[in-house]
Design a protein around this motif. Structure first.
Motif, PDB file in Angstrom:
ATOM      1  N   ARG A 162      -5.554  -4.396  10.235  1.00  0.00           N
ATOM      2  CA  ARG A 162      -4.815  -3.666   9.192  1.00  0.00           C
ATOM      3  C   ARG A 162      -4.657  -4.532   7.939  1.00  0.00           C
ATOM      4  NH1 ARG A 162       0.681  -1.252  10.815  1.00  0.00           N
ATOM      5  NH2 ARG A 162       0.187   0.328   9.261  1.00  0.00           N
ATOM      6  N   ARG A 163      -4.476  -5.824   8.143  1.00  0.00           N
ATOM      7  CA  ARG A 163      -4.264  -6.725   7.014  1.00  0.00           C
ATOM      8  C   ARG A 163      -5.542  -6.879   6.195  1.00  0.00           C
ATOM      9  NH1 ARG A 163      -1.682 -12.178   8.830  1.00  0.00           N
ATOM     10  NH2 ARG A 163       0.163 -10.863   8.916  1.00  0.00           N
ATOM     11  N   ARG A 164      -6.682  -6.947   6.893  1.00  0.00           N
ATOM     12  CA  ARG A 164      -7.956  -7.154   6.203  1.00  0.00           C
ATOM     13  C   ARG A 164      -8.507  -5.865   5.603  1.00  0.00           C
ATOM     14  NH1 ARG A 164     -12.674 -10.053   8.994  1.00  0.00           N
ATOM     15  NH2 ARG A 164     -13.348  -9.986   6.840  1.00  0.00           N
ATOM     16  N   SER A 165      -8.215  -4.752   6.247  1.00  0.00           N
ATOM     17  CA  SER A 165      -8.809  -3.493   5.810  1.00  0.00           C
ATOM     18  C   SER A 165      -8.284  -3.074   4.447  1.00  0.00           C
ATOM     19  CB  SER A 165      -8.521  -2.388   6.827  1.00  0.00           C
ATOM     20  OG  SER A 165      -9.049  -1.159   6.399  1.00  0.00           O
ATOM     21  N   ARG A 166      -9.127  -2.442   3.674  1.00  0.00           N
ATOM     22  CA  ARG A 166      -8.718  -1.972   2.356  1.00  0.00           C
ATOM     23  C   ARG A 166      -8.124  -0.573   2.411  1.00  0.00           C
ATOM     24  NH1 ARG A 166     -12.465  -4.560  -2.266  1.00  0.00           N
ATOM     25  NH2 ARG A 166     -12.645  -6.628  -1.339  1.00  0.00           N
ATOM     26  N   ARG A 167      -8.114   0.018   3.575  1.00  0.00           N
ATOM     27  CA  ARG A 167      -7.510   1.334   3.688  1.00  0.00           C
ATOM     28  C   ARG A 167      -6.831   1.454   5.040  1.00  0.00           C
ATOM     29  NH1 ARG A 167      -9.814   5.185   6.873  1.00  0.00           N
ATOM     30  NH2 ARG A 167     -11.878   4.753   7.738  1.00  0.00           N
ATOM     31  N   GLU A 168      -5.753   2.206   5.066  1.00  0.00           N
ATOM     32  CA  GLU A 168      -5.066   2.501   6.309  1.00  0.00           C
ATOM     33  C   GLU A 168      -5.827   3.598   7.058  1.00  0.00           C
ATOM     34  OE1 GLU A 168      -2.295   1.311   7.759  1.00  0.00           O
ATOM     35  OE2 GLU A 168      -1.822  -0.150   6.211  1.00  0.00           O
ATOM     36  N   LEU A 169      -5.663   3.612   8.379  1.00  0.00           N
ATOM     37  CA  LEU A 169      -6.187   4.737   9.132  1.00  0.00           C
ATOM     38  C   LEU A 169      -5.525   6.020   8.637  1.00  0.00           C
ATOM     39  CD1 LEU A 169      -6.114   3.460  12.837  1.00  0.00           C
ATOM     40  CD2 LEU A 169      -8.142   3.869  11.455  1.00  0.00           C
ATOM     41  N   THR A 170      -6.295   7.079   8.530  1.00  0.00           N
ATOM     42  CA  THR A 170      -5.686   8.355   8.207  1.00  0.00           C
ATOM     43  C   THR A 170      -4.858   8.819   9.401  1.00  0.00           C
ATOM     44  OG1 THR A 170      -7.509   9.676   9.089  1.00  0.00           O
ATOM     45  CG2 THR A 170      -7.683   8.940   6.787  1.00  0.00           C
ATOM     46  N   LYS A 171      -3.989   9.783   9.156  1.00  0.00           N
ATOM     47  CA  LYS A 171      -3.177  10.327  10.240  1.00  0.00           C
ATOM     48  C   LYS A 171      -4.060  10.901  11.344  1.00  0.00           C
ATOM     49  CE  LYS A 171       0.779  13.374  11.062  1.00  0.00           C
ATOM     50  NZ  LYS A 171       1.753  14.301  10.431  1.00  0.00           N
ATOM     51  N   GLU A 172      -5.160  11.529  10.954  1.00  0.00           N
ATOM     52  CA  GLU A 172      -6.078  12.119  11.933  1.00  0.00           C
ATOM     53  C   GLU A 172      -6.790  11.037  12.741  1.00  0.00           C
ATOM     54  OE1 GLU A 172      -5.932  12.937   8.726  1.00  0.00           O
ATOM     55  OE2 GLU A 172      -4.923  14.887   8.978  1.00  0.00           O
ATOM     56  N   GLU A 173      -7.209   9.958  12.070  1.00  0.00           N
ATOM     57  CA  GLU A 173      -7.893   8.864  12.759  1.00  0.00           C
ATOM     58  C   GLU A 173      -6.954   8.174  13.747  1.00  0.00           C
ATOM     59  OE1 GLU A 173     -11.142   7.396   9.412  1.00  0.00           O
ATOM     60  OE2 GLU A 173      -9.060   6.697   9.308  1.00  0.00           O
ATOM     61  N   PHE A 174      -5.705   7.959  13.326  1.00  0.00           N
ATOM     62  CA  PHE A 174      -4.733   7.314  14.213  1.00  0.00           C
ATOM     63  C   PHE A 174      -4.421   8.216  15.407  1.00  0.00           C
ATOM     64  CE2 PHE A 174      -0.127   5.705  14.717  1.00  0.00           C
ATOM     65  CZ  PHE A 174      -0.526   4.729  15.614  1.00  0.00           C
ATOM     66  N   ALA A 175      -4.307   9.516  15.168  1.00  0.00           N
ATOM     67  CA  ALA A 175      -4.042  10.467  16.252  1.00  0.00           C
ATOM     68  C   ALA A 175      -5.193  10.470  17.262  1.00  0.00           C
ATOM     69  CB  ALA A 175      -3.835  11.867  15.683  1.00  0.00           C
ATOM     70  N   PHE A 176      -6.425  10.425  16.762  1.00  0.00           N
ATOM     71  CA  PHE A 176      -7.593  10.398  17.653  1.00  0.00           C
ATOM     72  C   PHE A 176      -7.592   9.134  18.497  1.00  0.00           C
ATOM     73  CE2 PHE A 176     -11.960   9.069  18.559  1.00  0.00           C
ATOM     74  CZ  PHE A 176     -12.429  10.178  19.263  1.00  0.00           C
TER      75      PHE A 176
END
Length: 237
Positions: A162-176
């Motif tokens: 999460r710290r390195r990534s330039r974007r957060e997981l979307t709500k749909e990606e996190f749910a999956f």
């Protein structure tokens, strides 16, 4: 505080996400913070370097929180797949009713927050599930090794990525991700109940390698984006 206690507390602190990747870990400061002398702190840091969890520590060189290459990430999760695979094999043979109940209660807790977006609570329950698997192995060596390894793997998966990534997981990606993880956890419990040793080991390995794929993919994407930015800066200068 015994050496094992120092190791336990220090590894929890290091992989809490408080320190930046690549930052130096000062022996004196850590010893003061944990209220121990510098000798057990030095020995514990050396042990973590030997395990590969930290880097540096050679003469005149500081001990640092590791900067992971893609190959090092693969090695870390491959190693975990071997250790946790063996742990689950043992659990399939020796787990108790109390172990199974504990695993099910943790999964029920994960089910309760499946529809929400409480990242911290979810990651905490995920860690507890895998620690409970370690305990269910009824093998002290497996348990110690796996619990130590889990701290580093979950730091990489939940904090560093999460710290390195330039974007957060979307709500749909996190749910999956959550649904897939919970399905794996439930399946592993059923395989333990019916003592399906080979199948249980195969399922936990699949579960771990899915995590490895996400972490490695995120690392490659971040590196590519960083290289693109450098190229853009070079063109504009």
């Amino acid at each position: 505080m015994g050496e094992s206690d120092v190791y336990e507390k220090l590894s929890q602190l290091i992989f809490s996400g408080e320190f930046e990747t690549g930052s130096s870990l000062v022996e004196r400061n850590l010893a003061d913070r944990l209220g121990v002398s510098r000798i057990p702190m030095r020995e514990t840091l050396s042990s973590l370097v030997a395990q590969g969890a930290l880097e540096g520590g050679r003469k005149g060189e500081s001990v640092r929180l590791r900067r992971y290459t893609v190959d090092e990430l693969r090695q870390l999760f491959d190693y975990r797949a071997v250790i946790e695979g063996g742990c689950v094999r043992s659990a399939a043979m020796y787990t108790s009713e109390a172990d199974l109940m504990r695993l099910e209660i943790i999964c029920d807790g994960m089910q309760d927050i499946l529809e929400g977006d409480d990242f911290t609570k979810w990651s905490s329950l995920d860690v507890k599930f895998h620690e409970a698997l370690a305990e269910a192995s009824r093998n002290d060596r497996f348990e110690r090794t796996l619990k130590s390894l889990l701290r580093e793997c979950f730091y990489v998966f939940y904090v560093l990525s999460r710290r390195r990534s330039r974007r957060e997981l979307t709500k749909e990606e996190f749910a999956f991700h959550k649904q897939q993880a919970l399905d794996d956890h439930r399946a592993i419990i059923e395989l333990l109940k019916t003592k399906q040793v080979e199948e249980a080991e195969a399922r936990i390995r699949l579960h771990i390698l899915r995590s490895a794929d996400r972490v490695i993919r995120a690392s490659i994407e971040t590196d590519l984006e960083s290289n693109d930015d450098k190229a853009d800066q070079a063109e504009s200068s």
